[in-house]
Scaffold this active site. Structure first.
Site, PDB file in Angstrom:
ATOM      1  N   GLY A   1      -3.085 -17.650  44.973  1.00 16.27           N
ATOM      2  CA  GLY A   1      -2.087 -17.274  45.985  1.00 16.27           C
ATOM      3  C   GLY A   1      -2.613 -17.528  47.388  1.00 16.27           C
TER       4      GLY A   1
ATOM      5  N   ARG B   1      -2.139 -22.615  41.035  1.00 20.51           N
ATOM      6  CA  ARG B   1      -2.822 -21.879  39.967  1.00 20.51           C
ATOM      7  C   ARG B   1      -2.882 -22.855  38.798  1.00 20.51           C
ATOM      8  NH1 ARG B   1      -2.762 -16.551  41.753  1.00 20.51           N
ATOM      9  NH2 ARG B   1      -0.935 -15.924  42.943  1.00 20.51           N
TER      10      ARG B   1
ATOM     11  N   ASP C   1     -10.047 -13.768  42.803  1.00 21.06           N
ATOM     12  CA  ASP C   1     -10.790 -13.561  41.562  1.00 21.06           C
ATOM     13  C   ASP C   1     -10.735 -14.761  40.594  1.00 21.06           C
ATOM     14  OD1 ASP C   1     -12.153 -11.842  39.682  1.00 21.06           O
ATOM     15  OD2 ASP C   1     -10.261 -11.841  38.582  1.00 21.06           O
TER      16      ASP C   1
ATOM     17  N   THR D   1      -7.584 -13.806  49.782  1.00 20.85           N
ATOM     18  CA  THR D   1      -6.462 -13.191  49.047  1.00 20.85           C
ATOM     19  C   THR D   1      -5.975 -11.983  49.838  1.00 20.85           C
ATOM     20  OG1 THR D   1      -5.845 -11.880  47.109  1.00 20.85           O
ATOM     21  CG2 THR D   1      -8.189 -12.025  47.560  1.00 20.85           C
TER      22      THR D   1
ATOM     23  N   ASP E   1      -4.798  -9.434  48.589  1.00 22.15           N
ATOM     24  CA  ASP E   1      -4.893  -8.229  47.752  1.00 22.15           C
ATOM     25  C   ASP E   1      -6.076  -7.303  48.062  1.00 22.15           C
ATOM     26  OD1 ASP E   1      -2.714  -9.292  46.546  1.00 22.15           O
ATOM     27  OD2 ASP E   1      -3.678  -9.790  44.650  1.00 22.15           O
TER      28      ASP E   1
ATOM     29  N   ASP F   1      -8.862  -7.239  46.567  1.00 24.97           N
ATOM     30  CA  ASP F   1      -9.212  -6.696  45.244  1.00 24.97           C
ATOM     31  C   ASP F   1     -10.554  -7.199  44.715  1.00 24.97           C
ATOM     32  OD1 ASP F   1      -8.407  -9.317  44.894  1.00 24.97           O
ATOM     33  OD2 ASP F   1      -7.155  -8.934  43.149  1.00 24.97           O
TER      34      ASP F   1
ATOM     35  N   ARG G   1      -1.102  -6.826  43.228  1.00 30.72           N
ATOM     36  CA  ARG G   1      -1.331  -6.907  41.780  1.00 30.72           C
ATOM     37  C   ARG G   1      -1.835  -5.553  41.254  1.00 30.72           C
ATOM     38  NH1 ARG G   1      -2.974 -12.657  39.805  1.00 30.72           N
ATOM     39  NH2 ARG G   1      -3.747 -12.726  41.918  1.00 30.72           N
TER      40      ARG G   1
END
Ligand code: F6P
Length: 319
Positions: A11, A72, A103, A125, A127, A129, A171
């Protein structure tokens, strides 16, 4: 090392262009040839590789998206395609790669690293994360995008005396919800890391209503184990307050990056180029306590992000 590649994968995130610019210019400044690989690992497998000059990355620092485009790649998850990718890089004489992504992109990078390519991961990202770094590129911009949205929603929610659930990305990570919720003064924040307590959420909304509050804003991360529409119905039924939902979706991924994201991108990507120049082993570049860090890539991909439960409690106290 004299030839390196740079790609963006997964993303997109605001600040990826700033990272590309830094990797290219830092690489060239040290005398290396820098190649841009288009469409992430997909483009790599299709040989979409071109030499980047200093001027190719001019006027992109402030732009969202990624000039290299991203994808992706399903193919790249298979060993045979990873070997093909390593062969293609070898054909171009590229021995090191700057991978800007999250990730999944880092896992792809780790696979290439096991095939002899030196890979430096730059955390791109929204996120936030990734376990090994305090911040990822794009997170700050996404939080600010959600914040400006919350302030618009607050106006119309107050005018109509409504409750609004804002479903944000991330996510399985609640960081966008937590930070935007805290900074936006949300009545409640729901994150996947904490089991949602619907009754207490309803009580909170009713209490606000009784104290004369005209609106209720609930920020919910997409990964929470209750659907947003389902939650809307429950909330409306139990509180009697008309409830709407807003899902900003991809709006969170675009837009001009904040200063913080541009700086993080510039520092991490230039460090990545420097480490490749010095023939260092594969690493994931990040930031911890304001310091730029470089952790072994294989270790980084195994690190789970720790949720800031203390910040979450504080957000609840202040709401
Ligand atoms: O990884 C970033 C992210 O924005 C997640 O928060 C979200 O779940 C996902 O990407 C959606 O990505 P896409 O629809 O582009 O696959």
């Amino acid at each position: 090392m004299d030839k390196i590649g740079v790609l963006t994968s997964g993303g997109d995130a605001p600040g990826m262009n700033a990272a590309i610019r830094a990797a290219v210019r830092r690489g060239i400044s040290m005398g290396m040839d820098v190649y841009g690989i288009e469409r992430g690992y997909e483009g790599l497998l299709d040989g979409e590789i071109k030499k980047m000059e200093w001027y190719h990355v001019g006027d992109i620092l402030q732009r969202g998206g990624t000039i290299l485009r991203t994808a992706r790649s399903e193919r790249f998850m298979k060993r045979e395609w990873q070997e093909k990718a390593a062969d293609i890089l070898d054909t171009f004489g590229i021995k090191g790669l700057v991978v800007i992504g999250g990730d999944g992109s880092f896992r792809g990078g780790a696979a290439l690293s096991r095939l002899g390519i030196r890979v430096m991961g730059v955390p791109g990202t929204i996120d936030n994360d990734l376990g090994y770094t305090d911040r990822t590129i794009g997170f700050d911009t996404a939080v600010n995008t959600v914040l400006s949205l919350i302030s618009n929603i607050r106006d119309t929610s107050s005018a109509h005396e409504r409750a609004t659930i804002v479903e944000v990305m991330g996510r399985n990570c609640g960081d966008i919800a937590l930070h935007a919720g805290l900074a936006g003064g949300a009545d409640a924040i729901l994150v996947p890391e904490e089991e949602p307590d619907i009754n207490s959420l309803c009580r909170r909304v009713i209490k606000g209503q009784q104290s004369g509050k005209l609106h209720s804003i609930i920020v919910k991360a997409e990964g929470v184990n209750i659907g947003t529409e389902q939650l809307r119905k429950i909330l409306q039924e139990k509180t009697g307050r008309e409830t709407r939902t807003v899902v900003p979706g991809y709006i969170q991924r675009g837009g001009t990056p904040t200063g913080a994201d541009r700086i993080l991108a510039s520092l991490t990507a230039s460090r990545a180029a420097e480490l490749l120049y010095n023939d260092e082993d594969s690493r994931a570049i990040g930031i911890a306590g304001g310091i730029i860090t470089a952790c072994p890539l294989e270790e980084a991909v195994e690190m789970k992000r720790a949720f800031d439960a203390e910040l979450y409690r504080m957000a609840q106290v202040l709401s």
